[in-house]
Scaffold this active site. Structure first.
Site, PDB file in Angstrom:
ATOM      1  N   TYR A   1      -4.604   3.677   8.307  1.00 13.63           N
ATOM      2  CA  TYR A   1      -6.060   3.080   8.116  1.00 13.63           C
ATOM      3  C   TYR A   1      -6.624   3.442   9.662  1.00 13.63           C
ATOM      4  CZ  TYR A   1      -3.649   0.576   4.670  1.00 13.63           C
ATOM      5  OH  TYR A   1      -2.997   0.380   3.310  1.00 13.63           O
TER       6      TYR A   1
ATOM      7  N   SER B   1       0.830  -1.064   0.139  1.00 10.36           N
ATOM      8  CA  SER B   1       0.074   0.170  -0.126  1.00 10.36           C
ATOM      9  C   SER B   1       0.873   1.358   0.061  1.00 10.36           C
ATOM     10  CB  SER B   1      -0.961   0.083   1.194  1.00 10.36           C
ATOM     11  OG  SER B   1      -1.906  -0.891   0.905  1.00 10.36           O
TER      12      SER B   1
ATOM     13  N   VAL C   1       1.334  -3.839   3.857  1.00 13.26           N
ATOM     14  CA  VAL C   1       1.156  -5.012   4.534  1.00 13.26           C
ATOM     15  C   VAL C   1       2.557  -5.965   4.400  1.00 13.26           C
ATOM     16  CG1 VAL C   1      -1.250  -5.238   4.998  1.00 13.26           C
ATOM     17  CG2 VAL C   1      -0.310  -6.053   2.568  1.00 13.26           C
TER      18      VAL C   1
ATOM     19  N   TYR D   1      -3.890  -2.585 -10.336  1.00 16.55           N
ATOM     20  CA  TYR D   1      -3.553  -2.423  -8.763  1.00 16.55           C
ATOM     21  C   TYR D   1      -2.774  -3.407  -8.062  1.00 16.55           C
ATOM     22  CZ  TYR D   1      -5.255  -2.272  -3.918  1.00 16.55           C
ATOM     23  OH  TYR D   1      -5.206  -2.416  -2.389  1.00 16.55           O
TER      24      TYR D   1
ATOM     25  N   LYS E   1       0.276   3.491  -2.779  1.00 17.68           N
ATOM     26  CA  LYS E   1      -0.853   4.323  -2.941  1.00 17.68           C
ATOM     27  C   LYS E   1      -0.459   5.894  -2.774  1.00 17.68           C
ATOM     28  CE  LYS E   1      -3.620   0.584  -1.495  1.00 17.68           C
ATOM     29  NZ  LYS E   1      -4.426   0.021  -0.152  1.00 17.68           N
TER      30      LYS E   1
HETATM   31  N1  GLN Z   1      -2.298  -5.352  -1.949  1.00 21.27           N
HETATM   32  C1  GLN Z   1      -3.017  -5.318  -0.589  1.00 21.27           C
HETATM   33  C2  GLN Z   1      -4.335  -5.434  -0.667  1.00 21.27           C
HETATM   34  O1  GLN Z   1      -5.215  -5.046  -1.438  1.00 21.27           O
HETATM   35  C3  GLN Z   1      -2.480  -3.968  -0.126  1.00 21.27           C
HETATM   36  C4  GLN Z   1      -3.049  -3.685   1.534  1.00 21.27           C
HETATM   37  C5  GLN Z   1      -2.213  -2.811   2.322  1.00 21.27           C
HETATM   38  O2  GLN Z   1      -0.802  -2.992   2.012  1.00 21.27           O
HETATM   39  N2  GLN Z   1      -2.547  -2.544   3.430  1.00 21.27           N
HETATM   40  O3  GLN Z   1      -4.907  -5.924   0.285  1.00 21.27           O
END
Ligand code: GLN
Length: 310
Positions: free
Chosen positions: A245, A66, A263, A193, A69
């Site tokens: 988050y 993530s 993650v 994505y 992003k």
């Molecule tokens: N690719 C992961 C997902 O879509 C990214 C989530 C994350 O890093 N929090 O679940």
């Protein structure tokens, strides 16, 4: 503080954390991520003069997930400007990164660009008018340009693993599609994505890529503007409010800097005007944020006096 003092603090933190056993749990819902060694730890700081202070596994690539992003948001704002905010909000969610329930309440408009639904909507915007391969190429080129490193690539095994098991993301994307929030076929948007989440970078490369956010939108090496200063400020604001988050409040409280987690166990944090920082430790807490990564940043901000709140 001098470059050698900064290096001393970075080494000290890595040494202190090396022996910790409370490392959290490595993400396993993307099977390929579960193979990573939980003991890995890397820390890299690029200061305002371009000096790098690194420790531990700072040169080992990991799945940025993530954290990508931040960069897709930057690209999408460049493409659509404020039109982006018609498709996605910019308020903290207070819910898990892959929450479905909030999307129903809010009629398919994701709360912010960093929760999964929001990031999928942002990716969809970048994809519009292009083939998936071109859109992905644009994202990868942007990362390489920002990090000034053309060796950065995608871990195809991670991308394939998520593509096979990303049922939640398919649910989120289909739900948004039903509201007309996504323009492109769901498979195409999610393909891009999953692949940008699977970009592999080291802490050093990530800290390099974040420099423009620490320098009012400028690439300090060339002096050229990547984004206008106001946009850098806003991206930092969204990182602070939404970057972790439902752990964003806790991160702001403990670290006091804008940051974005993934993650894969990485976190990119920005000390505006001062430094770009990347840390990696794969074990996560219950909100999906790197446990030792947050601790390392808490120690760094305390010892360097880098909190944006003084
Ligand atoms: N690719 C992961 C997902 O879509 C990214 C989530 C994350 O890093 N929090 O679940």
């Amino acid at each position: 503080m001098s470059a050698s003092q900064l290096q001393r603090v970075v080494t000290e933190i890595a040494d202190e954390l090396r022996t910790r056993t409370d490392r959290g749990t490595v993400a396993s819902y993307i099977p390929e991520l579960a193979r990573v060694d939980a003991k890995s730890f890397g820390l890299a700081v690029i200061d305002r003069d371009g000096n790098a202070a690194v420790a531990g596994d700072a040169d080992e690539p990991f799945s940025i997930q993530s954290i990508s992003k931040v960069f897709t948001l930057t690209l999408a704002l460049g493409k659509a400007g404020d039109r982006l905010w018609k498709r996605v909000g910019r308020e903290p969610s207070g819910t898990a990164f892959n929450s479905i329930v909030q999307l129903e309440y809010e009629k398919g408009i994701p709360r912010n660009p960093f929760i999964n639904a929001g990031a999928i909507a942002v990716t969809d915007l970048i994809l519009s008018g292009h083939q998936p391969k071109e859109a992905l190429g644009e994202i990868l080129r942007f990362m390489r340009f920002l990090a000034d490193d053309h060796s950065i690539g995608i871990d195809e095994a991670v991308a394939a693993s998520e593509q096979r098991t990303g049922y939640r993301n398919f649910a989120l994307a289909n739900y948004m599609k039903s509201y007309g929030v996504l323009e492109n076929p769901v498979d195409f948007t999610l393909g891009v994505y999953f692949h940008h989440c699977a970009i592999a970078m080291s802490c050093r490369q990530l800290a390099m890529a974040g420099r423009f956010l620490a320098r009012s939108g400028r690439n300090p090496a060339t002096g050229h503007a990547v984004v206008p200063p106001e946009r850098a400020k806003r991206i930092n604001a969204i990182m602070l409010m939404c970057g972790h988050y439902d752990g964003s409040g806790e991160f702001a409280y403990r670290v006091g800097l804008p940051g974005k987690s993934g993650v894969g166990g990485g976190i990119l944090a920005i000390a505006p005007g001062t430094a770009s920082i990347a840390v990696w430790s794969p074990g996560l807490d219950v909100t999906g944020n790197s446990r030792l990564g947050q601790l390392a940043l808490e120690l760094l901000s305390k010892r360097m006096g880098w909190s944006i709140f003084g």
